[in-house]
Design a protein around this motif. Structure first.
Motif, PDB file in Angstrom:
ATOM      1  N   LEU A   1       0.881  -1.165   0.000  1.00  0.00           N
ATOM      2  CA  LEU A   1       0.000   0.000   0.000  1.00  0.00           C
ATOM      3  C   LEU A   1       0.920   1.217   0.000  1.00  0.00           C
ATOM      4  N   HIS A   2       0.954   1.938  -1.121  1.00  0.00           N
ATOM      5  CA  HIS A   2       1.896   3.042  -1.302  1.00  0.00           C
ATOM      6  C   HIS A   2       1.179   4.359  -1.043  1.00  0.00           C
ATOM      7  N   LEU A   3       1.514   5.020   0.053  1.00  0.00           N
ATOM      8  CA  LEU A   3       0.902   6.290   0.425  1.00  0.00           C
ATOM      9  C   LEU A   3       1.882   7.414   0.105  1.00  0.00           C
ATOM     10  N   ILE A   4       1.700   8.010  -1.062  1.00  0.00           N
ATOM     11  CA  ILE A   4       2.595   9.071  -1.515  1.00  0.00           C
ATOM     12  C   ILE A   4       1.747  10.192  -2.098  1.00  0.00           C
ATOM     13  N   ASP A   5       2.109  11.421  -1.791  1.00  0.00           N
ATOM     14  CA  ASP A   5       1.363  12.593  -2.251  1.00  0.00           C
ATOM     15  C   ASP A   5       1.750  12.885  -3.702  1.00  0.00           C
ATOM     16  N   TYR A   6       0.856  12.522  -4.607  1.00  0.00           N
ATOM     17  CA  TYR A   6       1.105  12.735  -6.036  1.00  0.00           C
ATOM     18  C   TYR A   6      -0.228  12.998  -6.722  1.00  0.00           C
ATOM     19  N   ALA A   7      -0.351  14.162  -7.335  1.00  0.00           N
ATOM     20  CA  ALA A   7      -1.602  14.541  -7.987  1.00  0.00           C
ATOM     21  C   ALA A   7      -1.467  14.414  -9.494  1.00  0.00           C
ATOM     22  N   PRO A   8      -2.428  13.779 -10.163  1.00  0.00           N
ATOM     23  CA  PRO A   8      -2.391  13.707 -11.626  1.00  0.00           C
ATOM     24  C   PRO A   8      -2.335  15.112 -12.238  1.00  0.00           C
ATOM     25  N   PHE A   9      -1.500  15.264 -13.258  1.00  0.00           N
ATOM     26  CA  PHE A   9      -1.327  16.528 -13.996  1.00  0.00           C
ATOM     27  C   PHE A   9      -0.679  17.630 -13.148  1.00  0.00           C
ATOM     28  N   LYS A  10      -0.333  17.321 -11.916  1.00  0.00           N
ATOM     29  CA  LYS A  10       0.286  18.320 -11.042  1.00  0.00           C
ATOM     30  C   LYS A  10       1.615  17.821 -10.497  1.00  0.00           C
ATOM     31  N   GLY A  11       1.673  16.537 -10.197  1.00  0.00           N
ATOM     32  CA  GLY A  11       2.913  15.952  -9.722  1.00  0.00           C
ATOM     33  C   GLY A  11       3.045  15.950  -8.213  1.00  0.00           C
ATOM     34  N   PHE A  12       4.285  15.940  -7.744  1.00  0.00           N
ATOM     35  CA  PHE A  12       4.584  15.902  -6.324  1.00  0.00           C
ATOM     36  C   PHE A  12       4.388  17.282  -5.692  1.00  0.00           C
ATOM     37  N   PRO A  13       4.366  17.362  -4.358  1.00  0.00           N
ATOM     38  CA  PRO A  13       4.264  18.662  -3.694  1.00  0.00           C
ATOM     39  C   PRO A  13       5.341  19.629  -4.176  1.00  0.00           C
ATOM     40  N   SER A  14       5.041  20.917  -4.150  1.00  0.00           N
ATOM     41  CA  SER A  14       5.918  21.927  -4.752  1.00  0.00           C
ATOM     42  C   SER A  14       7.309  21.982  -4.121  1.00  0.00           C
ATOM     43  N   VAL A  15       7.428  21.549  -2.854  1.00  0.00           N
ATOM     44  CA  VAL A  15       8.734  21.608  -2.186  1.00  0.00           C
ATOM     45  C   VAL A  15       9.606  20.398  -2.499  1.00  0.00           C
ATOM     46  N   TRP A  16       9.078  19.417  -3.213  1.00  0.00           N
ATOM     47  CA  TRP A  16       9.775  18.153  -3.458  1.00  0.00           C
ATOM     48  C   TRP A  16      11.165  18.387  -4.039  1.00  0.00           C
ATOM     49  N   HIS A  17      12.154  17.839  -3.372  1.00  0.00           N
ATOM     50  CA  HIS A  17      13.560  17.870  -3.786  1.00  0.00           C
ATOM     51  C   HIS A  17      14.104  19.287  -3.949  1.00  0.00           C
ATOM     52  N   THR A  18      13.528  20.231  -3.205  1.00  0.00           N
ATOM     53  CA  THR A  18      14.058  21.597  -3.174  1.00  0.00           C
ATOM     54  C   THR A  18      14.500  21.921  -1.750  1.00  0.00           C
ATOM     55  N   ILE A  19      15.255  22.977  -1.631  1.00  0.00           N
ATOM     56  CA  ILE A  19      15.738  23.387  -0.307  1.00  0.00           C
ATOM     57  C   ILE A  19      14.585  23.817   0.597  1.00  0.00           C
ATOM     58  N   ASP A  20      13.423  24.098   0.004  1.00  0.00           N
ATOM     59  CA  ASP A  20      12.258  24.494   0.806  1.00  0.00           C
ATOM     60  C   ASP A  20      11.594  23.324   1.516  1.00  0.00           C
ATOM     61  N   ASP A  21      12.024  22.106   1.232  1.00  0.00           N
ATOM     62  CA  ASP A  21      11.436  20.959   1.942  1.00  0.00           C
ATOM     63  C   ASP A  21      12.076  20.841   3.315  1.00  0.00           C
ATOM     64  N   ASP A  22      11.666  21.721   4.201  1.00  0.00           N
ATOM     65  CA  ASP A  22      12.210  21.758   5.554  1.00  0.00           C
ATOM     66  C   ASP A  22      11.064  21.786   6.556  1.00  0.00           C
ATOM     67  N   GLY A  23      11.394  21.955   7.821  1.00  0.00           N
ATOM     68  CA  GLY A  23      10.369  21.960   8.843  1.00  0.00           C
ATOM     69  C   GLY A  23       9.394  23.112   8.701  1.00  0.00           C
ATOM     70  N   GLU A  24       9.909  24.287   8.316  1.00  0.00           N
ATOM     71  CA  GLU A  24       9.056  25.464   8.204  1.00  0.00           C
ATOM     72  C   GLU A  24       7.995  25.317   7.120  1.00  0.00           C
ATOM     73  N   HIS A  25       8.241  24.471   6.124  1.00  0.00           N
ATOM     74  CA  HIS A  25       7.282  24.305   5.044  1.00  0.00           C
ATOM     75  C   HIS A  25       6.348  23.102   5.248  1.00  0.00           C
ATOM     76  N   LEU A  26       6.462  22.429   6.370  1.00  0.00           N
ATOM     77  CA  LEU A  26       5.478  21.406   6.703  1.00  0.00           C
ATOM     78  C   LEU A  26       4.179  22.071   7.141  1.00  0.00           C
ATOM     79  N   ASP A  27       3.062  21.464   6.817  1.00  0.00           N
ATOM     80  CA  ASP A  27       1.786  21.914   7.357  1.00  0.00           C
ATOM     81  C   ASP A  27       1.538  21.097   8.624  1.00  0.00           C
ATOM     82  N   THR A  28       1.758  21.713   9.767  1.00  0.00           N
ATOM     83  CA  THR A  28       1.750  20.994  11.044  1.00  0.00           C
ATOM     84  C   THR A  28       0.415  20.299  11.302  1.00  0.00           C
ATOM     85  N   GLU A  29      -0.677  20.940  10.939  1.00  0.00           N
ATOM     86  CA  GLU A  29      -1.977  20.329  11.176  1.00  0.00           C
ATOM     87  C   GLU A  29      -2.165  19.073  10.323  1.00  0.00           C
TER      88      GLU A  29
END
Length: 399
Positions: free
Chosen positions: A320-348
């Motif tokens: 069961l593969h639980l990965i955030d991937y939207a058709p025609f949009k792709g992975f979350p915008s921070v994926w594999h960028t320096i912005d993928d840090d704690g501050e860019h997590l949605d805590t809720e």
């Protein structure tokens, strides 16, 4: 009968047996109550990105073979040793050359924690297995990997801490009722934090999934005693649930495999129930699980998403593969960028995932009635629990 005909007959029999086992498992899947969903432990400050006991120690660079990787590995070990002392922990070691290691062997260390019924031997236990990778990319320099995959690791840790006491209570009740035979409801749970998922230079079959490839091969070659219920640690995995790229707001989760679509739908049903009970903190009203209404025969093809599940899937493990991937949009915008840090997590959203994984694990392990909250447990004796467990198991056999 020709050898070819015998081979075909054998495959048909195997297929029917597999379908029968799947039907039995689906039938036996016992839902947890709304009372339990309302009362499940919340992570509180554990997902705080600065001081949270579970998440903050993972939010650092942790490239395989570096001090950051060792620090996070020690964080996992300390958590299970101090908070969940009944769990068995081990580290599976391997080495490999990478495109950037200049001919040197890089160490990869997979962390594995297991909780089995106390009466059962390892080869007789079927395990729900929750998985995330804990390494971070070597580039860009200073990459943290909040969604990829510090937050998923913390979600799993929260879930295991939340269900541990209920597991112990259930198994105590089973023993009281004399249901602790080696093959009687021998279901355990397992956590794997994999090393070396990320490519060091450019993703390829050899420059990626270092830890997953090593562990899948190791477990495929490791055999239980001849009379065991399961042949290898791989065959004892009832479901391999891989969490990756989770922690951004309003995730989109697809279902990729027909044989585990029913488990995906159960997870989607729990999300819907949490939202109806107003137990989710994130503001998204749309379902995260966009394929929940689909027939399992009409799922979108995998689409080339490569991840740590692949070496296990290739060896016959249910995924069961639980990965955030939207058709025609792709992975979350921070994926594999320096912005993928704690501050860019949605805590809720991170907290909601923690609750959802907890509920899924509790339901899979059939822990309804074993959580210590007033609505279901107060005043209930061990004998009452034992009798309830006997009734539940009797119902499971009435197929």
């Amino acid at each position: 009968m020709s050898p070819a005909y015998r081979s075909l007959s054998s495959r048909i029999v195997s297929l029917w047996l597999g379908l029968l086992l799947l039907l039995i498992r689906v039938y036996a899947y016992e839902k947890i109550s709304n009372e339990t969903l309302n009362a499940l432990p919340r992570p509180n400050d554990d997902f705080d990105i600065h001081n949270g006991a579970l998440l903050s120690p993972i939010l650092r660079t942790r490239v395989p073979g570096t001090p950051g990787s060792t620090a996070v590995l020690n964080h996992f070990a300390d958590f299970f040793r101090t908070t969940l002392p009944e769990w068995t922990i081990e580290v599976q070691n391997s080495t490999a050359k990478t495109p950037t290691s200049k001919g040197k062997e890089v160490p990869f260390r997979n962390f594995i924690a297991t909780r089995d019924p106390p009466w059962a031997s390892a080869g007789d236990v079927e395990r729900l297995t929750l998985v995330a990778h804990y390494d971070s990319k070597i580039e860009p320099k200073g990459f943290i990997g909040g969604i990829d995959s510090a937050a998923p690791c913390a979600m799993i840790m929260h879930a295991m801490r939340s269900i541990d006491a209920a597991l112990a209570k259930k198994w105590s009740a089973m023993k009281e009722q004399g249901l602790d035979e080696p093959l009687e409801d021998a279901h355990g749970i397992q956590v794997i934090f994999l090393d070396g998922e990320e490519a060091f230079k450019e993703w390829s079959d050899t420059d990626s999934l270092y830890g997953a490839r090593a562990l899948a091969t190791h477990w495929d070659d490791q055999f239980y005693p001849a009379m065991s219920e399961f042949k290898t640690p791989l065959s004892s995995i009832s479901l391999f649930v891989l969490l990756d790229l989770l922690g951004s707001k309003s995730p989109t989760i697809q279902s990729y495999y027909e044989t585990t679509h029913w488990a995906y739908q159960n997870l989607a049903a729990l999300e819907k129930r949490f939202k109806s009970l107003k137990q989710f903190k994130s503001s998204s009203t749309d379902s995260w699980f966009i394929d929940s209404g689909k027939d399992g025969h009409k799922l979108t093809p995998m689409g080339g998403i490569q991840d740590d599940h692949l070496p296990f899937l290739a060896k016959g493990v249910e995924v069961l593969h639980l990965i955030d991937y939207a058709p025609f949009k792709g992975f979350p915008s921070v994926w594999h960028t320096i912005d993928d840090d704690g501050e860019h997590l949605d805590t809720e959203t991170v907290e909601d995932w923690g609750m959802l994984v907890t509920a899924f694990a509790a339901e899979w392990m059939e822990l309804e009635g074993y959580f210590d909250h007033p609505a279901t447990i107060k005043g209930r004796s061990d004998q009452d629990s034992a009798e309830a467990e006997a009734i539940r198991l009797n119902k499971k056999t009435e197929l």
